[in-house]
Design a protein around this motif. Structure first.
Motif, PDB file in Angstrom:
ATOM      1  N   ARG A   1       0.832  -1.210   0.000  1.00  0.00           N
ATOM      2  CA  ARG A   1       0.000   0.000   0.000  1.00  0.00           C
ATOM      3  C   ARG A   1       0.863   1.256   0.000  1.00  0.00           C
ATOM      4  N   VAL A   2       0.310   2.344  -0.562  1.00  0.00           N
ATOM      5  CA  VAL A   2       0.991   3.629  -0.638  1.00  0.00           C
ATOM      6  C   VAL A   2      -0.002   4.711  -0.216  1.00  0.00           C
ATOM      7  N   VAL A   3       0.435   5.652   0.622  1.00  0.00           N
ATOM      8  CA  VAL A   3      -0.399   6.776   1.041  1.00  0.00           C
ATOM      9  C   VAL A   3      -0.072   7.958   0.133  1.00  0.00           C
ATOM     10  N   LEU A   4      -1.122   8.534  -0.487  1.00  0.00           N
ATOM     11  CA  LEU A   4      -0.966   9.650  -1.416  1.00  0.00           C
ATOM     12  C   LEU A   4      -1.712  10.873  -0.910  1.00  0.00           C
TER      13      LEU A   4
ATOM     14  N   THR B   1      -3.325  13.009  -9.992  1.00  0.00           N
ATOM     15  CA  THR B   1      -1.917  13.164  -9.651  1.00  0.00           C
ATOM     16  C   THR B   1      -1.815  13.415  -8.153  1.00  0.00           C
ATOM     17  N   ALA B   2      -0.749  12.901  -7.573  1.00  0.00           N
ATOM     18  CA  ALA B   2      -0.593  13.013  -6.119  1.00  0.00           C
ATOM     19  C   ALA B   2       0.875  12.899  -5.742  1.00  0.00           C
ATOM     20  N   GLU B   3       1.149  13.279  -4.501  1.00  0.00           N
ATOM     21  CA  GLU B   3       2.493  13.121  -3.948  1.00  0.00           C
ATOM     22  C   GLU B   3       2.487  11.929  -3.002  1.00  0.00           C
ATOM     23  N   VAL B   4       3.525  11.113  -3.053  1.00  0.00           N
ATOM     24  CA  VAL B   4       3.647   9.960  -2.170  1.00  0.00           C
ATOM     25  C   VAL B   4       4.050  10.450  -0.781  1.00  0.00           C
ATOM     26  N   ILE B   5       3.252  10.110   0.223  1.00  0.00           N
ATOM     27  CA  ILE B   5       3.482  10.522   1.604  1.00  0.00           C
ATOM     28  C   ILE B   5       4.139   9.402   2.408  1.00  0.00           C
ATOM     29  N   ALA B   6       3.733   8.152   2.167  1.00  0.00           N
ATOM     30  CA  ALA B   6       4.290   7.000   2.881  1.00  0.00           C
ATOM     31  C   ALA B   6       4.199   5.768   1.998  1.00  0.00           C
TER      32      ALA B   6
ATOM     33  N   THR C   1       8.260  -5.689  -4.850  1.00  0.00           N
ATOM     34  CA  THR C   1       9.288  -4.705  -4.538  1.00  0.00           C
ATOM     35  C   THR C   1       8.683  -3.337  -4.763  1.00  0.00           C
ATOM     36  N   MET C   2       8.784  -2.467  -3.775  1.00  0.00           N
ATOM     37  CA  MET C   2       8.202  -1.133  -3.898  1.00  0.00           C
ATOM     38  C   MET C   2       9.045  -0.290  -4.852  1.00  0.00           C
ATOM     39  N   GLN C   3       8.379   0.324  -5.834  1.00  0.00           N
ATOM     40  CA  GLN C   3       9.063   1.093  -6.866  1.00  0.00           C
ATOM     41  C   GLN C   3       8.896   2.597  -6.691  1.00  0.00           C
ATOM     42  N   VAL C   4       8.094   3.016  -5.730  1.00  0.00           N
ATOM     43  CA  VAL C   4       7.914   4.444  -5.466  1.00  0.00           C
ATOM     44  C   VAL C   4       8.527   4.766  -4.121  1.00  0.00           C
ATOM     45  N   LYS C   5       8.849   6.043  -3.917  1.00  0.00           N
ATOM     46  CA  LYS C   5       9.418   6.471  -2.642  1.00  0.00           C
ATOM     47  C   LYS C   5       8.726   7.747  -2.193  1.00  0.00           C
ATOM     48  N   VAL C   6       8.867   8.076  -0.945  1.00  0.00           N
ATOM     49  CA  VAL C   6       8.268   9.280  -0.382  1.00  0.00           C
ATOM     50  C   VAL C   6       8.765  10.495  -1.155  1.00  0.00           C
ATOM     51  N   GLY C   7       7.836  11.370  -1.528  1.00  0.00           N
ATOM     52  CA  GLY C   7       8.174  12.581  -2.273  1.00  0.00           C
ATOM     53  C   GLY C   7       7.940  12.474  -3.765  1.00  0.00           C
TER      54      GLY C   7
END
Length: 94
Positions: free
Chosen positions: A9-12, A37-42, A55-61
């Protein structure tokens, strides 16, 4: 308080809705489209999800584009967030 996503899961946090068009027309709230569109928070830890290694491919920011009707909207400390699975994220905006 802090949101800590589990699994893949990803928080946006959604970007601000545009209230006027490029030509200067002011849009009513009902006419505005839901932003995608959103920014990744967690970001969750990934790991085994449904028997597959994730494997998580996104990172915070990161700025991302996600599926229009994906995820669950939550409100925490007067802020609105969307929690989505990583597979609902379509692209990272660079």
């Amino acid at each position: 308080m802090k949101l800590v996503p589990l699994g893949d899961r990803v928080v946006l946090k959604q970007t601000e809705k545009e209230e006027t068009t490029k030509s200067g027309i002011i849009l009513a709230a009902k006419a505005q489209e839901k932003p995608v569109t959103a920014e990744v928070i967690a970001v969750g830890p990934g790991g085994m999800v449904d028997g597959k290694e994730v494997t998580m491919q996104v990172k915070v920011g990161d700025q991302v584009i996600y599926s229009k009707y994906a995820g669950n909207e939550v409100k925490l400390d007067e802020e609105e967030y969307v929690i989505v699975k990583q597979s609902d994220i379509l692209a990272i905006v660079e």
